[in-house]
Design a protein around this motif. Structure first.
Motif, PDB file in Angstrom:
ATOM      1  N   ALA A 234     -52.422   7.484 -16.465  1.00  0.00           N
ATOM      2  CA  ALA A 234     -52.155   6.619 -17.512  1.00  0.00           C
ATOM      3  C   ALA A 234     -53.512   6.109 -17.791  1.00  0.00           C
ATOM      4  N   ASP A 235     -53.586   4.857 -18.108  1.00  0.00           N
ATOM      5  CA  ASP A 235     -54.695   4.328 -18.874  1.00  0.00           C
ATOM      6  C   ASP A 235     -55.832   3.687 -18.052  1.00  0.00           C
ATOM      7  N   VAL A 236     -55.517   3.702 -16.626  1.00  0.00           N
ATOM      8  CA  VAL A 236     -56.860   3.316 -15.836  1.00  0.00           C
ATOM      9  C   VAL A 236     -57.886   4.376 -15.821  1.00  0.00           C
ATOM     10  N   LEU A 237     -57.420   5.744 -16.418  1.00  0.00           N
ATOM     11  CA  LEU A 237     -58.373   6.727 -16.432  1.00  0.00           C
ATOM     12  C   LEU A 237     -57.865   7.765 -17.648  1.00  0.00           C
ATOM     13  N   PRO A 238     -57.887   7.406 -18.801  1.00  0.00           N
ATOM     14  CA  PRO A 238     -57.261   8.004 -19.874  1.00  0.00           C
ATOM     15  C   PRO A 238     -57.463   9.572 -20.174  1.00  0.00           C
ATOM     16  N   THR A 239     -58.791   9.882 -20.029  1.00  0.00           N
ATOM     17  CA  THR A 239     -59.079  11.297 -20.345  1.00  0.00           C
ATOM     18  C   THR A 239     -59.980  11.588 -19.141  1.00  0.00           C
ATOM     19  N   MET A 240     -59.920  12.956 -18.993  1.00  0.00           N
ATOM     20  CA  MET A 240     -61.027  13.487 -17.673  1.00  0.00           C
ATOM     21  C   MET A 240     -62.354  13.066 -18.069  1.00  0.00           C
ATOM     22  N   ALA A 241     -62.779  12.860 -19.344  1.00  0.00           N
ATOM     23  CA  ALA A 241     -64.200  12.300 -19.523  1.00  0.00           C
ATOM     24  C   ALA A 241     -64.389  10.913 -19.068  1.00  0.00           C
ATOM     25  N   LEU A 243     -63.688  10.145 -15.990  1.00  0.00           N
ATOM     26  CA  LEU A 243     -64.075  10.076 -14.598  1.00  0.00           C
ATOM     27  C   LEU A 243     -65.163   9.199 -13.852  1.00  0.00           C
ATOM     28  N   PRO A 244     -66.323   9.012 -14.442  1.00  0.00           N
ATOM     29  CA  PRO A 244     -67.378   8.413 -14.202  1.00  0.00           C
ATOM     30  C   PRO A 244     -67.030   6.797 -14.027  1.00  0.00           C
ATOM     31  N   LEU A 245     -67.362   6.257 -13.013  1.00  0.00           N
ATOM     32  CA  LEU A 245     -66.618   4.702 -12.762  1.00  0.00           C
ATOM     33  C   LEU A 245     -67.093   3.870 -14.298  1.00  0.00           C
ATOM     34  N   PRO A 246     -68.346   3.802 -14.893  1.00  0.00           N
ATOM     35  CA  PRO A 246     -68.367   2.938 -16.001  1.00  0.00           C
ATOM     36  C   PRO A 246     -67.943   3.265 -17.209  1.00  0.00           C
TER      37      PRO A 246
END
Ligand SMILES: [Zn+2]
Length: 307
Positions: A234-241, A243-246
């Motif tokens: 879900a929205d902690v990491l919305p797309t695979m783009a 993935l980089p922490l910042p």
């Protein structure tokens, strides 16, 4: 990649299915929305993000409204419900929503996908909302031909964190546009709401855990079966783009908490070989988490297929 800006909902396979151990998991494409690319990538400059997901003439990027249907041994579980059919033409235009049903008997595209996976709305036993924003909980309810708002999954228990329920009912000038009461208040009135208190198991093999930042009580969902694990981010990491922490959304109310939620989640994902499942990635439904030279990347097992 450049044709992503002109992606249409019909370009995506309505249903993709795979196993997680013994559990059959379906990615249901409930349509697309288009949100401002700058807002989606926060402090990341446009020359960087537009290489990953190009923007349209209004600077918007296409985002899936992907929901996940899990055939757990004890229950049929739907995680997220998309955006629903209750919004105005103006709203639909601003957010570039494309989620109309192909079958006129269905309220929206989620129900087309559910039918293609072999189920009806009444088969769903449990609905899990990661949070109550309109693009995750909008399909909890639908507007019928008489204009009445009804529950989309009449037999289901609807599960959300108590903290998120309270947050949705105590909005301020910055958060209120995302929380539309007709998406969830009818669930409570029908006696179908169950409030979760933090991390825990919902049914054997399916649990939720807090990933705060996007909103203070945001949760992600973990499926475990036969030694395998899949996480609906879900929205902690919305797309695979993201993935980089910042790479964190400007929409998040506490971006530095998102940073720590992401760090902890991705550490665990690599250590325990999780499959990462994306709600908003325009193409990719899932892929395995592996440690690359610059941080966590998708390994094999990726499914970014078009129709
Ligand atoms: Zn979202």
């Amino acid at each position: 990649m450049t044709d992503l800006a002109s992606l249409k909902a019909a370009d995506l396979p309505l249903v993709r299915t795979r196993m997680v151990g013994e559990v059959r998991m379906h990615a249901l494409e409930a349509g697309l929305q288009r949100l401002d690319g700058g807002a989606m990538f926060g402090v990341v400059p446009k020359p960087l993000w537009e290489r990953r997901i190009p923007a349209d003439a209004r600077n918007r990027i296409p985002l899936a409204l992907r929901c996940f249907l899990l055939e757990m041994p004890d229950a049929l579980v739907l995680v997220e419900t998309g955006l629903g059919n209750k919004e105005s033409e103006k709203f639909t235009d601003i957010y570039g929503v494309e989620n109309a049903a192909e079958d006129p008997a269905h309220p929206d595209r989620l129900h087309d996908a559910l039918a293609e996976a072999g189920f009806s709305a009444a088969d769903v036993d449990i609905v899990v909302n990661t949070h109550l924003h309109f693009d995750h909980a909008g399909g909890n309810t639908y507007r019928d031909a008489n204009g009445e708002v009804k529950l989309s999954f009449p037999e289901a228990r609807y599960l959300v964190q108590r903290g998120e329920w309270e947050y949705a009912h105590d909005t301020n000038e910055r958060t209120s546009a995302s929380y539309l009461p007709y998406n969830y208040d009818p669930v409570e009135r029908a006696g179908r709401l169950e409030l979760l208190e933090g991390d825990g198991e919902i049914v054997p093999g399916l649990s939720v855990f807090g990933t705060p930042g996007h909103c203070p009580h945001h949760q992600s969902v973990l499926v475990r079966s036969g030694g395998q694990a899949a996480c609906i981010l879900a929205d902690v990491l919305p797309t695979m783009a993201h993935l980089p922490l910042p790479w964190i959304m400007g929409y998040d109310v506490e971006p530095l908490r998102t940073l720590e939620s992401k760090r902890a989640l991705l550490d665990r994902a690599v250590r325990e070989s999780w499959l990462l499942c994306s709600v908003h990635d325009p193409l990719t439904a899932w892929g395995s988490a592996v440690m690359g030279a610059r941080g966590v990347e998708l390994g094999g097992d990726e499914d970014g297929g078009r129709r």
